[in-house]
Design a protein around this motif. Structure first.
Motif, PDB file in Angstrom:
ATOM      1  N   GLY A  37       0.829  -1.219   0.000  1.00  0.00           N
ATOM      2  CA  GLY A  37       0.000   0.000   0.000  1.00  0.00           C
ATOM      3  C   GLY A  37       0.853   1.255   0.000  1.00  0.00           C
ATOM      4  O   GLY A  37       0.576   2.205  -0.740  1.00  0.00           O
ATOM      5  N   GLU A  38       1.887   1.263   0.816  1.00  0.00           N
ATOM      6  CA  GLU A  38       2.794   2.415   0.872  1.00  0.00           C
ATOM      7  C   GLU A  38       3.580   2.542  -0.438  1.00  0.00           C
ATOM      8  O   GLU A  38       3.826   3.640  -0.923  1.00  0.00           O
ATOM      9  N   THR A  39       3.945   1.415  -1.017  1.00  0.00           N
ATOM     10  CA  THR A  39       4.648   1.422  -2.308  1.00  0.00           C
ATOM     11  C   THR A  39       3.750   2.027  -3.375  1.00  0.00           C
ATOM     12  O   THR A  39       4.189   2.874  -4.163  1.00  0.00           O
ATOM     13  N   LYS A  40       2.493   1.604  -3.403  1.00  0.00           N
ATOM     14  CA  LYS A  40       1.542   2.150  -4.380  1.00  0.00           C
ATOM     15  C   LYS A  40       1.400   3.662  -4.210  1.00  0.00           C
ATOM     16  O   LYS A  40       1.453   4.411  -5.180  1.00  0.00           O
ATOM     17  N   ARG A  41       1.228   4.108  -2.970  1.00  0.00           N
ATOM     18  CA  ARG A  41       1.091   5.539  -2.700  1.00  0.00           C
ATOM     19  C   ARG A  41       2.313   6.305  -3.202  1.00  0.00           C
ATOM     20  O   ARG A  41       2.191   7.333  -3.856  1.00  0.00           O
ATOM     21  N   ALA A  42       3.492   5.781  -2.935  1.00  0.00           N
ATOM     22  CA  ALA A  42       4.722   6.449  -3.356  1.00  0.00           C
ATOM     23  C   ALA A  42       4.845   6.482  -4.881  1.00  0.00           C
ATOM     24  O   ALA A  42       5.278   7.487  -5.460  1.00  0.00           O
ATOM     25  N   ILE A  43       4.453   5.401  -5.539  1.00  0.00           N
ATOM     26  CA  ILE A  43       4.514   5.364  -7.005  1.00  0.00           C
ATOM     27  C   ILE A  43       3.522   6.356  -7.613  1.00  0.00           C
ATOM     28  O   ILE A  43       3.867   7.088  -8.553  1.00  0.00           O
ATOM     29  N   ILE A  65       9.826  -0.591 -11.910  1.00  0.00           N
ATOM     30  CA  ILE A  65       9.336  -1.047 -10.607  1.00  0.00           C
ATOM     31  C   ILE A  65       7.881  -1.487 -10.704  1.00  0.00           C
ATOM     32  O   ILE A  65       7.496  -2.518 -10.157  1.00  0.00           O
ATOM     33  N   ILE A  66       7.073  -0.723 -11.426  1.00  0.00           N
ATOM     34  CA  ILE A  66       5.655  -1.076 -11.584  1.00  0.00           C
ATOM     35  C   ILE A  66       5.525  -2.450 -12.235  1.00  0.00           C
ATOM     36  O   ILE A  66       4.753  -3.297 -11.777  1.00  0.00           O
ATOM     37  N   GLU A  67       6.297  -2.678 -13.300  1.00  0.00           N
ATOM     38  CA  GLU A  67       6.231  -3.966 -14.007  1.00  0.00           C
ATOM     39  C   GLU A  67       6.701  -5.103 -13.100  1.00  0.00           C
ATOM     40  O   GLU A  67       6.112  -6.187 -13.092  1.00  0.00           O
ATOM     41  N   LYS A  68       7.746  -4.873 -12.321  1.00  0.00           N
ATOM     42  CA  LYS A  68       8.266  -5.895 -11.415  1.00  0.00           C
ATOM     43  C   LYS A  68       7.208  -6.285 -10.382  1.00  0.00           C
ATOM     44  O   LYS A  68       6.965  -7.472 -10.152  1.00  0.00           O
ATOM     45  N   ASN A  75      -3.028  -7.019 -10.650  1.00  0.00           N
ATOM     46  CA  ASN A  75      -3.832  -5.806 -10.772  1.00  0.00           C
ATOM     47  C   ASN A  75      -3.100  -4.540 -10.347  1.00  0.00           C
ATOM     48  O   ASN A  75      -3.674  -3.453 -10.383  1.00  0.00           O
ATOM     49  N   PHE A  76      -1.861  -4.675  -9.930  1.00  0.00           N
ATOM     50  CA  PHE A  76      -1.137  -3.539  -9.363  1.00  0.00           C
ATOM     51  C   PHE A  76      -1.020  -2.370 -10.351  1.00  0.00           C
ATOM     52  O   PHE A  76      -1.337  -1.229 -10.006  1.00  0.00           O
ATOM     53  N   LYS A  77      -0.588  -2.641 -11.564  1.00  0.00           N
ATOM     54  CA  LYS A  77      -0.388  -1.565 -12.550  1.00  0.00           C
ATOM     55  C   LYS A  77      -1.701  -0.833 -12.820  1.00  0.00           C
ATOM     56  O   LYS A  77      -1.745   0.392 -12.805  1.00  0.00           O
ATOM     57  N   LYS A  78      -2.755  -1.586 -13.063  1.00  0.00           N
ATOM     58  CA  LYS A  78      -4.057  -0.966 -13.327  1.00  0.00           C
ATOM     59  C   LYS A  78      -4.501  -0.142 -12.129  1.00  0.00           C
ATOM     60  O   LYS A  78      -4.976   0.987 -12.284  1.00  0.00           O
TER      61      LYS A  78
END
Length: 147
Positions: A37-43, A65-68, A75-78
């Protein structure tokens, strides 16, 4: 390549590139801590900060990083891009409501750079309509100097 886009202001472009690299390193450390969650927020913050029509490729440095992460979380990228789209849309609305032309143009530019006309992006039609109407008003009332 990125610096040529910012001709006449190479030091600002170099500073943005260096700042972006440091941000990506920090995002890597956040991801290593295991907090998705914190990674998503930072990205998302990184994307919104570095999506700039003057340097339209700079924000893409985070894509590795997003692709990794997406390899393990399909669903992370979307989710990241949908979140960025919604935040950008709300910032556009806020700027229009507050009559802040510069901010509205800035966020419309960010939306354009990030999503490049993809009609599957959340709020695509609304932002596209805003952009067309907004620029017609700016042109009609000759408000370019205010921006």
């Amino acid at each position: 390549k990125l610096i040529k886009i910012h001709e006449g202001n190479e030091s600002r472009a170099r500073a943005m590139i260096d700042e972006s690299k440091k941000g990506i390193e920090e995002i890597g450390r956040i991801h290593e801590s295991g907090n998705l969650g914190e990674t998503k927020r930072a990205i998302v913050n990184h994307l919104l900060k570095y999506a700039d029509p003057a340097m339209p490729e700079l924000h893409k440095s985070i894509f590795t990083i997003i692709e990794k992460i997406s390899r393990d979380n399909s669903n992370f990228k979307k989710d990241v891009f949908d979140t960025a789209a919604v935040i950008t849309y709300h910032e556009i609305l806020k700027a229009i409501k507050d009559k802040r032309l510069e901010n509205a143009v800035k966020f419309i530019g960010k939306y354009t750079v990030l999503f490049r006309g993809d009609p599957n992006t959340p709020n695509y039609r609304e932002v596209d309509t805003f952009e067309k109407q907004f620029f017609q008003i700016i042109e009609k009332k000759n408000l370019w100097d205010r921006i």
